[in-house]
Design a protein around this motif. Structure first.
Motif, PDB file in Angstrom:
ATOM      1  N   ASN A 113       0.843  -1.199   0.000  1.00  0.00           N
ATOM      2  CA  ASN A 113       0.000   0.000   0.000  1.00  0.00           C
ATOM      3  C   ASN A 113       0.882   1.255   0.000  1.00  0.00           C
ATOM      4  O   ASN A 113       0.638   2.214  -0.724  1.00  0.00           O
ATOM      5  N   ALA A 136      -6.002  -2.425  -2.635  1.00  0.00           N
ATOM      6  CA  ALA A 136      -7.287  -2.293  -1.922  1.00  0.00           C
ATOM      7  C   ALA A 136      -8.094  -3.577  -2.087  1.00  0.00           C
ATOM      8  O   ALA A 136      -8.700  -4.082  -1.139  1.00  0.00           O
ATOM      9  N   PHE A 167      -6.731  -6.307   0.151  1.00  0.00           N
ATOM     10  CA  PHE A 167      -7.153  -6.122   1.549  1.00  0.00           C
ATOM     11  C   PHE A 167      -8.590  -6.622   1.722  1.00  0.00           C
ATOM     12  O   PHE A 167      -8.902  -7.367   2.641  1.00  0.00           O
ATOM     13  N   ASP A 168      -9.453  -6.207   0.769  1.00  0.00           N
ATOM     14  CA  ASP A 168     -10.862  -6.603   0.846  1.00  0.00           C
ATOM     15  C   ASP A 168     -10.985  -8.122   0.885  1.00  0.00           C
ATOM     16  O   ASP A 168     -11.805  -8.673   1.614  1.00  0.00           O
ATOM     17  N   SER A 216     -15.096  -1.613   4.518  1.00  0.00           N
ATOM     18  CA  SER A 216     -14.668  -0.215   4.450  1.00  0.00           C
ATOM     19  C   SER A 216     -14.290   0.313   5.837  1.00  0.00           C
ATOM     20  O   SER A 216     -13.260   0.979   6.001  1.00  0.00           O
ATOM     21  N   ARG A 252     -11.056  -1.253   6.750  1.00  0.00           N
ATOM     22  CA  ARG A 252      -9.945  -0.709   5.948  1.00  0.00           C
ATOM     23  C   ARG A 252      -9.535   0.658   6.497  1.00  0.00           C
ATOM     24  O   ARG A 252      -8.360   0.949   6.651  1.00  0.00           O
TER      25      ARG A 252
END
Ligand code: HEM
Length: 383
Positions: free
Chosen positions: A153, A169, A172-173, A214, A217
């Motif tokens: 990241n 991203a 990570f999700d 979200s 994150r």
């Protein structure tokens, strides 16, 4: 509508060489400045505060991607914050403190006594990661993917590679969705944060996976990078001010205020984004509706018209003016956690070791959008 002429460039070598000095200079010359990268940047404390407190004029909906709660406006934002703020309550922080102390103790015990280490490579990120996982109640097998994820990241953000940022991203999700799936199939019995979020209700429904991912994150991005940056700034300050180490050892009750004052001067976060809802006049500039606006924390917190002699460490300043954790509706919900982690780590360091700057390696300042140091080598001796 014609595009304004740029007043500055946050990525220029002049702005990056020493961000604090660059922003100080910009604030004095042109405090509301346009750049293609950031739109209208507000450098003065009073302009940032007026944007933070005028929700009718400034919106947080700055991106097409869902970002809970950062990118949401009221009334929905209020609903999300009602859920989120509970995770950072005094009771929760008190319950977490012993584990946080243990992580800090282990990190300090592993320091090379009579040796040197680069705080940003070998110390700060790992402490941030361990404390984050303790807060979230995440298992050890998630530590490695998270560690890799933070590294990727950081690299993607620095290179401004949009495809790489989306890929990171997405990665990570994937990890978080796997955790949620697992919690669901095991009956959500767990008492970790992911299991609790699965049970939260927003009106008459539970949070969906997209919202939970979200939230998590944001907690992870908010936590890992910013806490690491803070640790670097704090250690550098202590190493360069031996008298401060002595003062804080003699009067540990000063530590919470001292941490906030050091971080006011050093600014771990550079900026946050907003969008104008209507045409607005700010700092003598006319800004149209729908324009990007950037709140420059790293400048506002060093504004001499609010903080006399801003580079001086002073414990008698008004803490309410310090924008370290923001202000207004979007004020940082994670501040109690950040305060806890930073305090216990500094307590352990001050109790066990003396810190002095390295005699062989020079600090390397981080460049925008990162802040603080990208490398800071410190010498460690036993007390
Ligand atoms: C020392 C470390 C930290 C600093 C300096 C910091 C600073 C800030 C600031 C200045 C804001 C306001 C942003 C804005 O108005 O646009 C903010 C918001 C936020 N922070 Fe932090 N933060 C830190 C740690 C954390 C931690 C540990 C978490 C969670 C685990 C966290 C989660 C968030 C979230 C979710 C928001 C958005 C709040 C909203 O939009 O309602 N932060 N933070």
């Amino acid at each position: 509508m014609t595009q304004p002429q740029p007043d500055w460039d946050p990525y220029s070598s002049a702005a990056s060489a020493n961000q604090s000095a660059g922003y100080d200079d910009q604030r004095r010359r042109c405090p509301v400045a346009y750049s293609d990268a950031l739109g209208w940047s507000l450098f003065r404390h009073r302009d940032v505060v007026s944007a933070l407190t005028d929700d009718a004029m400034f919106s947080n909906m700055v991106s097409a991607h869902l970002s809970v709660p950062n990118g949401i406006d009221p009334p929905q934002h209020t609903e999300y914050r009602r859920i989120i703020d509970r995770y950072f309550s005094i009771d929760r922080m008190e319950a977490l403190e012993p584990r946080c102390q243990e992580i800090a103790r282990q990190a300090v015990q592993a320091l090379p006594i009579n040796g040197e280490l680069d705080v940003m490579a070998e110390f700060a990120p790992e402490f941030a990661l361990q404390s984050q996982c303790a807060f979230l109640g995440w298992p050890a097998d998630l530590h490695r993917p998270l560690r890799d994820w933070v590294r990727k990241n950081h690299a993607a953000t620095r290179s401004r590679d949009r495809d790489a940022m989306s890929a990171v991203a997405f990665e990570f999700d994937r990890h978080i969705r796997a955790v949620l799936e697992e919690r669901r199939t095991t009956g959500s019995e767990g008492c970790d944060v992911a299991s609790e979020l699965l049970r939260e209700r927003l009106g008459d429904r539970t949070l969906n996976d997209q919202e939970i991912v979200s939230i998590l994150r944001n907690w992870t991005v908010g936590e890992l990078a910013t806490i690491s940056t803070c640790i670097g700034i704090l250690i550098a300050f202590l190493a360069e001010h031996a008298s401060m180490q002595r003062l804080l050892r003699a009067q540990p009750s000063l530590l919470p205020a001292a941490i906030e004052e050091i971080l006011r001067i050093g600014s771990p976060l550079v900026s946050s984004r907003r969008r104008t809802r209507h045409r607005v006049r700010i700092g003598g500039c006319e800004i149209e509706a729908g324009e990007r606006v950037t709140l420059m924390w790293a400048s506002a917190n060093r504004d001499e018209s609010t903080f006399e002699h801003p580079d001086e460490f002073r414990l008698d300043r008004n803490p309410a003016l310090n924008l370290l954790y923001g202000a207004g509706l979007h004020v940082c919900p994670g501040a109690p956690l950040a305060r806890l982690e930073l305090r216990v780590l500094m307590e352990e360091l001050l109790a066990s070791v003396e810190l002095t700057p390295s005699t062989s390696s020079r600090p390397i300042r981080a460049v925008y959008p990162a802040s603080g140091f990208s490398a800071y080598t410190v010498r460690v001796t036993k007390r």
